[in-house]
Design a protein around this motif. Structure first.
Motif, PDB file in Angstrom:
ATOM      1  N   PHE A 166       0.861  -1.188   0.000  1.00 44.03           N
ATOM      2  CA  PHE A 166       0.000   0.000   0.000  1.00 44.03           C
ATOM      3  C   PHE A 166       0.895   1.235   0.000  1.00 44.03           C
ATOM      4  N   THR A 167       0.307   2.387  -0.297  1.00 46.55           N
ATOM      5  CA  THR A 167       1.100   3.615  -0.404  1.00 46.55           C
ATOM      6  C   THR A 167       0.564   4.770   0.429  1.00 46.55           C
ATOM      7  N   VAL A 168      -0.735   4.707   0.843  1.00 46.44           N
ATOM      8  CA  VAL A 168      -1.317   5.840   1.554  1.00 46.44           C
ATOM      9  C   VAL A 168      -2.116   5.373   2.772  1.00 46.44           C
ATOM     10  N   PHE A 169      -2.151   6.247   3.781  1.00 48.67           N
ATOM     11  CA  PHE A 169      -3.142   6.132   4.839  1.00 48.67           C
ATOM     12  C   PHE A 169      -4.314   7.029   4.470  1.00 48.67           C
ATOM     13  N   CYS A 215      -5.551   1.663   6.138  1.00 50.22           N
ATOM     14  CA  CYS A 215      -4.573   1.455   5.072  1.00 50.22           C
ATOM     15  C   CYS A 215      -4.908   0.218   4.246  1.00 50.22           C
ATOM     16  N   ASN A 216      -5.994  -0.461   4.580  1.00 51.27           N
ATOM     17  CA  ASN A 216      -6.364  -1.663   3.832  1.00 51.27           C
ATOM     18  C   ASN A 216      -6.653  -1.332   2.374  1.00 51.27           C
ATOM     19  N   THR A 217      -6.334  -2.268   1.505  1.00 54.99           N
ATOM     20  CA  THR A 217      -6.546  -2.092   0.073  1.00 54.99           C
ATOM     21  C   THR A 217      -7.418  -3.212  -0.478  1.00 54.99           C
ATOM     22  N   ARG A 234     -12.775  11.598   1.584  1.00 57.55           N
ATOM     23  CA  ARG A 234     -11.579  10.885   2.040  1.00 57.55           C
ATOM     24  C   ARG A 234     -10.354  11.792   2.006  1.00 57.55           C
ATOM     25  N   PHE A 235      -9.650  11.802   3.128  1.00 55.14           N
ATOM     26  CA  PHE A 235      -8.343  12.450   3.203  1.00 55.14           C
ATOM     27  C   PHE A 235      -7.285  11.377   3.042  1.00 55.14           C
ATOM     28  N   GLN A 236      -6.403  11.557   2.072  1.00 53.56           N
ATOM     29  CA  GLN A 236      -5.302  10.616   1.837  1.00 53.56           C
ATOM     30  C   GLN A 236      -3.981  11.314   2.094  1.00 53.56           C
ATOM     31  N   ILE A 237      -3.043  10.567   2.678  1.00 59.09           N
ATOM     32  CA  ILE A 237      -1.724  11.110   2.977  1.00 59.09           C
ATOM     33  C   ILE A 237      -0.694  10.014   2.732  1.00 59.09           C
ATOM     34  N   ARG A 238       0.455  10.375   2.177  1.00 62.00           N
ATOM     35  CA  ARG A 238       1.495   9.388   1.894  1.00 62.00           C
ATOM     36  C   ARG A 238       1.866   8.626   3.161  1.00 62.00           C
ATOM     37  N   ALA A 239       2.053   7.334   3.022  1.00 58.29           N
ATOM     38  CA  ALA A 239       2.307   6.485   4.185  1.00 58.29           C
ATOM     39  C   ALA A 239       3.556   6.914   4.953  1.00 58.29           C
TER      40      ALA A 239
END
Length: 360
Positions: A166-169, A215-217, A234-239
Motif C-alpha cells: 500500500f502507499t497511503v493512509f 490502510c487496507n486495500t 476521504r483524506f489521503q496522505i502518503r504512508a
C-alpha cells in the motif's frame, strides 16, 4: 525483603458441586462472631484483587470461613449475577489476610464491583453461624496487563494473513469534517480520545488520544476501497509521512463485532511524543519492519515501501495532529456502509478467535 504471598481464593472453583458451599444453605445469625470492618481492596488487576479487613479479637478463634458477596455495581441486588450458574455469595476458608481473590468467571476488566464480607463458623451439624455483613466497599478492576495484551497479540498474529503493498493512509468522514472554516492555525486534524469500542480491557479506550486512519486495500486493485462506513469524503496522505524511522508502533487491540470481520488496532506514535510516552510499558511494541500487520522496507534509493496484513481490518491510530496540507481530500464513488462502523462497537464475548480467558 520479599513480601509474603497472600492466600489465593480461586472464584471459579467456589461453585456448588466443586467443593464450595452456598452461603445461603444452612445459616443462622450468631452473636459473638466479629463483623469485618474497614474493608481494604489492593493489588487490583483485570481479573483479581487482594482483600483484607479489621475485626475484633473477641470470637475470632471461632471463625472457620468467610462469606464474600461480590456484585457488579450496576446490579446492586445480591445474588443476581449475570451468569445464572454462578452464585455471588461464596464461601472461602478462613485464611490469613490479605487474601487474593481471582477468577475470570466473575471478574471482567474495567468493571465496577461491590463487595461485602461476613465471618462464619461451621457447626457440627454442617450449618453455619454467621456475623452481620460488613459495610459495602466499591472498587473497579484494571485494564489488561502486558501479559494479557501479548496473549491477544498472538491470537491476532495467527490470522493476519499475507502482506499486501500500500502507499497511503486514509480517513473517511462527512464533508463538514474537512470543510470547516480553517485558518492557518487550524489546518490540522486533531487527536481525540478513543471511544470504548473493542476489548473491554484495552488500556487505550477512553484514555489515549489519536486520529484513526485506514490502510487496507482491495485485493484486485491494490487501492483503498471505494466504500466506507464513515462518510463519502476521504483524506489521503502518503504512508511515509505518518510511518517512518522516527515512528514507534504498538499493538492496541484485537476484536470482532459479531461478524466474520476481525479488527486490529495499531498505534503509531512519533518517538518521544506524548502518545509514545503513554504507550511505553502499557502496550506491546512492534518492530517496524518485522511484524505481521504493518511494515515498511527501505529500498536502495532510500525510499520506503509499505505492506499491510490482508486478513484483518487495520485501524491505525496516529497520536499527533496531522496537517491537512500534507495530503488531499476527495469524494469517493462508493457507498456508505454504516454496518461496518466500529464507533463504540461492542466486542463479541463468545468469539474463540479474538478472546482471551480473563473476561471480555
Amino acid at each position: 525483603m520479599t513480601e509474603p504471598r497472600s492466600p489465593s481464593v480461586e472464584l471459579q472453583s467456589l461453585q456448588p458441586g466443586q467443593g464450595a458451599e452456598s452461603a445461603d444453605s444452612g445459616i443462622r445469625d450468631a452473636d459473638g462472631l466479629p463483623v469485618p470492618q474497614q474493608i481494604r481492596i489492593t493489588n487490583i488487576t483485570c481479573d483479581s484483587f487482594k482483600i483484607s479487613w479489621d475485626m475484633d479479637s473477641r470470637g475470632r478463634d471461632r471463625i472457620t470461613h468467610y462469606f464474600i458477596d461480590l456484585n457488579k455495581k450496576e446490579n446492586m441486588s445480591s445474588n443476581k449475577f449475570k451468569h445464572k450458574d454462578v452464585p455471588t455469595k461464596l464461601v472461602a476458608k478462613a485464611v490469613p489476610l490479605p487474601m487474593t481473590v481471582r477468577g475470570h468467571w466473575f471478574l471482567s476488566p474495567r468493571t465496577e464491583y461491590t463487595v461485602a464480607v461476613q465471618t462464619a463458623a461451621k457447626q457440627p451439624d454442617g450449618e453455619y453461624a454467621i456475623s452481620r455483613w460488613s459495610e459495602i466497599t466499591e472498587f473497579c478492576t484494571a485494564d489488561y496487563s502486558s501479559i494479557h495484551l501479548n496473549q491477544l497479540l498472538q491470537k491476532a498474529e495467527a490470522i493476519a494473513g499475507r502482506m499486501l503493498p500500500f502507499t497511503v493512509f486514509y480517513r473517511n468522514q462527512q464533508r463538514e469534517y474537512f470543510q470547516q472554516d480553517r485558518d492557518a492555525q487550524s489546518c490540522f486534524l486533531l487527536p481525540t480520545v478513543k471511544d470504548n469500542s473493542g476489548s473491554h480491557g484495552s488500556p487505550i479506550s477512553g484514555k489515549l488520544e489519536g486520529i484513526f486512519f485506514s490502510c487496507n486495500t482491495e485485493f484486485n486493485t491494490g487501492k483503498p476501497p471505494q466504500d466506507s462506513p464513515y462518510g463519502p469524503y476521504r483524506f489521503q496522505i502518503r504512508a511515509d509521512v505518518l510511518f517512518n524511522k522516527t515512528t514507534n508502533m504498538y499493538f492496541g487491540d484485537f476484536y470482532c463485532m459479531y461478524t466474520s470481520y476481525h479488527y486490529v488496532i495499531l498505534v503509531l506514535a512519533p518517538d518521544g511524543s506524548k502518545g509514545d510516552a503513554f504507550c511505553k510499558g502499557r502496550l506491546p511494541a512492534l518492530d517496524r519492519s518485522g511484524n505481521r500487520f504493518l511494515t515498511y522496507t527501505e529500498e536502495e534509493d532510500g525510499s520506503l515501501s509499505f505492506r499491510h496484513a490482508q486478513d484483518v481490518n487495520l485501524e491505525v491510530m496516529y497520536t499527533e495532529p496531522v496537517d491537512l496540507r500534507l495530503g488531499a481530500v476527495s469524494q469517493i464513488s462508493g457507498h456508505q456502509l454504516m454496518s461496518l462502523s466500529t464507533a463504540n462497537a461492542k466486542k463479541d464475548p463468545s468469539c474463540k478467535v479474538c478472546n482471551i480467558s480473563v473476561g471480555r
